[in-house]
Design a protein around this motif. Structure first.
Motif, PDB file in Angstrom:
ATOM      1  N   GLN A 221       0.828  -1.205   0.000  1.00 34.91           N
ATOM      2  CA  GLN A 221       0.000   0.000   0.000  1.00 34.91           C
ATOM      3  C   GLN A 221       0.865   1.258   0.000  1.00 34.91           C
ATOM      4  O   GLN A 221       0.450   2.304  -0.504  1.00 34.91           O
ATOM      5  N   CYS A 222       2.050   1.154   0.570  1.00 36.41           N
ATOM      6  CA  CYS A 222       2.926   2.317   0.680  1.00 36.41           C
ATOM      7  C   CYS A 222       3.485   2.754  -0.676  1.00 36.41           C
ATOM      8  O   CYS A 222       3.978   3.876  -0.813  1.00 36.41           O
ATOM      9  N   MET A 223       3.429   1.886  -1.689  1.00 34.47           N
ATOM     10  CA  MET A 223       3.857   2.255  -3.044  1.00 34.47           C
ATOM     11  C   MET A 223       2.864   3.220  -3.693  1.00 34.47           C
ATOM     12  O   MET A 223       3.209   3.950  -4.615  1.00 34.47           O
ATOM     13  N   TYR A 224       1.631   3.188  -3.244  1.00 34.89           N
ATOM     14  CA  TYR A 224       0.562   3.996  -3.829  1.00 34.89           C
ATOM     15  C   TYR A 224       0.494   5.354  -3.147  1.00 34.89           C
ATOM     16  O   TYR A 224       0.504   5.437  -1.918  1.00 34.89           O
ATOM     17  N   LEU A 225       0.410   6.413  -3.944  1.00 34.32           N
ATOM     18  CA  LEU A 225       0.189   7.756  -3.421  1.00 34.32           C
ATOM     19  C   LEU A 225      -1.243   8.158  -3.742  1.00 34.32           C
ATOM     20  O   LEU A 225      -1.732   7.909  -4.853  1.00 34.32           O
ATOM     21  N   THR A 226      -1.898   8.795  -2.775  1.00 34.99           N
ATOM     22  CA  THR A 226      -3.252   9.254  -3.031  1.00 34.99           C
ATOM     23  C   THR A 226      -3.235  10.348  -4.093  1.00 34.99           C
ATOM     24  O   THR A 226      -2.255  11.081  -4.243  1.00 34.99           O
ATOM     25  N   SER A 227      -4.330  10.442  -4.824  1.00 34.55           N
ATOM     26  CA  SER A 227      -4.469  11.407  -5.910  1.00 34.55           C
ATOM     27  C   SER A 227      -5.538  12.425  -5.526  1.00 34.55           C
ATOM     28  O   SER A 227      -6.697  12.051  -5.337  1.00 34.55           O
ATOM     29  N   PRO A 228      -5.181  13.699  -5.381  1.00 44.90           N
ATOM     30  CA  PRO A 228      -6.179  14.706  -5.024  1.00 44.90           C
ATOM     31  C   PRO A 228      -7.315  14.756  -6.047  1.00 44.90           C
ATOM     32  O   PRO A 228      -7.075  14.734  -7.264  1.00 44.90           O
ATOM     33  N   THR A 229      -8.535  14.800  -5.524  1.00 42.49           N
ATOM     34  CA  THR A 229      -9.722  14.810  -6.369  1.00 42.49           C
ATOM     35  C   THR A 229     -10.744  15.762  -5.768  1.00 42.49           C
ATOM     36  O   THR A 229     -11.016  15.700  -4.567  1.00 42.49           O
ATOM     37  N   THR A 230     -11.300  16.625  -6.583  1.00 39.07           N
ATOM     38  CA  THR A 230     -12.353  17.510  -6.110  1.00 39.07           C
ATOM     39  C   THR A 230     -13.501  16.661  -5.583  1.00 39.07           C
ATOM     40  O   THR A 230     -14.011  15.801  -6.291  1.00 39.07           O
ATOM     41  N   GLY A 231     -13.844  16.869  -4.319  1.00 44.41           N
ATOM     42  CA  GLY A 231     -14.885  16.065  -3.693  1.00 44.41           C
ATOM     43  C   GLY A 231     -14.348  14.842  -2.972  1.00 44.41           C
ATOM     44  O   GLY A 231     -15.105  14.084  -2.375  1.00 44.41           O
ATOM     45  N   GLY A 232     -13.022  14.649  -3.028  1.00 40.40           N
ATOM     46  CA  GLY A 232     -12.396  13.498  -2.378  1.00 40.40           C
ATOM     47  C   GLY A 232     -11.195  13.943  -1.563  1.00 40.40           C
ATOM     48  O   GLY A 232     -11.193  15.036  -0.984  1.00 40.40           O
ATOM     49  N   LEU A 233     -10.167  13.118  -1.539  1.00 41.88           N
ATOM     50  CA  LEU A 233      -8.955  13.440  -0.790  1.00 41.88           C
ATOM     51  C   LEU A 233      -8.279  14.669  -1.391  1.00 41.88           C
ATOM     52  O   LEU A 233      -8.222  14.814  -2.617  1.00 41.88           O
ATOM     53  N   SER A 234      -7.740  15.531  -0.530  1.00 37.13           N
ATOM     54  CA  SER A 234      -7.151  16.776  -1.022  1.00 37.13           C
ATOM     55  C   SER A 234      -5.641  16.752  -1.088  1.00 37.13           C
ATOM     56  O   SER A 234      -5.045  17.618  -1.731  1.00 37.13           O
ATOM     57  N   GLY A 235      -5.001  15.778  -0.437  1.00 38.37           N
ATOM     58  CA  GLY A 235      -3.552  15.761  -0.395  1.00 38.37           C
ATOM     59  C   GLY A 235      -2.959  14.529  -1.044  1.00 38.37           C
ATOM     60  O   GLY A 235      -3.665  13.601  -1.446  1.00 38.37           O
ATOM     61  N   ILE A 236      -1.636  14.534  -1.118  1.00 39.31           N
ATOM     62  CA  ILE A 236      -0.875  13.406  -1.648  1.00 39.31           C
ATOM     63  C   ILE A 236      -0.138  12.774  -0.479  1.00 39.31           C
ATOM     64  O   ILE A 236       0.633  13.458   0.215  1.00 39.31           O
ATOM     65  N   ALA A 237      -0.374  11.486  -0.261  1.00 38.95           N
ATOM     66  CA  ALA A 237       0.279  10.777   0.840  1.00 38.95           C
ATOM     67  C   ALA A 237       0.315   9.304   0.508  1.00 38.95           C
ATOM     68  O   ALA A 237      -0.515   8.811  -0.265  1.00 38.95           O
ATOM     69  N   PRO A 238       1.281   8.564   1.056  1.00 42.46           N
ATOM     70  CA  PRO A 238       1.275   7.112   0.851  1.00 42.46           C
ATOM     71  C   PRO A 238      -0.037   6.522   1.369  1.00 42.46           C
ATOM     72  O   PRO A 238      -0.518   6.897   2.451  1.00 42.46           O
ATOM     73  N   LEU A 239      -0.627   5.646   0.604  1.00 42.47           N
ATOM     74  CA  LEU A 239      -1.919   5.058   0.968  1.00 42.47           C
ATOM     75  C   LEU A 239      -1.863   4.372   2.336  1.00 42.47           C
ATOM     76  O   LEU A 239      -2.838   4.393   3.085  1.00 42.47           O
ATOM     77  N   CYS A 240      -0.715   3.821   2.688  1.00 45.04           N
ATOM     78  CA  CYS A 240      -0.588   3.124   3.962  1.00 45.04           C
ATOM     79  C   CYS A 240      -0.677   4.054   5.162  1.00 45.04           C
ATOM     80  O   CYS A 240      -0.825   3.598   6.299  1.00 45.04           O
ATOM     81  N   THR A 241      -0.621   5.368   4.942  1.00 48.55           N
ATOM     82  CA  THR A 241      -0.685   6.331   6.047  1.00 48.55           C
ATOM     83  C   THR A 241      -2.028   7.033   6.134  1.00 48.55           C
ATOM     84  O   THR A 241      -2.245   7.855   7.022  1.00 48.55           O
ATOM     85  N   VAL A 242      -2.906   6.758   5.189  1.00 49.05           N
ATOM     86  CA  VAL A 242      -4.207   7.456   5.128  1.00 49.05           C
ATOM     87  C   VAL A 242      -5.277   6.625   5.810  1.00 49.05           C
ATOM     88  O   VAL A 242      -5.370   5.448   5.653  1.00 49.05           O
TER      89      VAL A 242
END
Length: 164
Positions: free
Chosen positions: A143-164
């Protein structure tokens, strides 16, 4: 995936997380893919996002199904992109896991060096995220290989998925 119902998979998907790739580094937010059948029976692919400069970025291509048994392995090509120009070629897009209702998808490649978390909506609930985390680990990825993708109406930041 034992079987992919291509007709249910077509439509617009929001990218909610991804293993960073050179081609999506230009995208700051609102990365989406739209899939539709083309006249030849292949899948037209239209990827778009908002860049760091606030401008739209878009690329169109074609996907062909390589695995007629499951329908879940495809070759995606983009004209003008080195190594991705040919309509035929090895599998480079695998629908690895799907929500039962096709509300989310995990897409990888055969080497598991890329990965995308796609959703029909800009946000997912915690139960859906847990299913995705389980699917990522089941695919042999972290999961830590994946970075979140900011999306209007969704997550606003970029972070490793394993930390979200």
């Amino acid at each position: 995936m034992p079987s992919l119902e291509l007709d249910r998979y077509l439509g617009t998907w929001y990218q909610l997380a991804a293993v960073p790739q050179f081609f999506n580094l230009v995208c700051a937010r609102d990365t989406m893919a739209t899939y539709a059948l083309d006249p030849q029976g292949n899948v037209s692919v239209r990827n778009r996002c908002t860049t760091w400069m606030g401008t739209p970025n878009e690329i169109s291509g074609t996907a062909t199904v390589n695995d007629r048994v499951t329908g879940a392995q495809l070759h995606v090509s983009f004209p003008g992109v080195p190594t991705q120009e040919s309509l035929e070629g090895p599998t480079n897009y695998i629908v690895t896991a799907l929500g039962d209702d096709y509300s989310w998808a995990l897409v990888t490649d055969p080497s598991r060096l890329s990965g995308f978390v796609l959703s029909r909506t800009p946000a997912l609930n915690e139960a859906q995220w847990q299913q995705i985390r389980t699917a990522i680990e089941a695919a042999g990825q972290s999961q830590c290989m994946y970075l979140t993708s900011p999306t209007t109406g969704g997550l606003s930041g970029i972070a490793p998925l394993c930390t979200v």
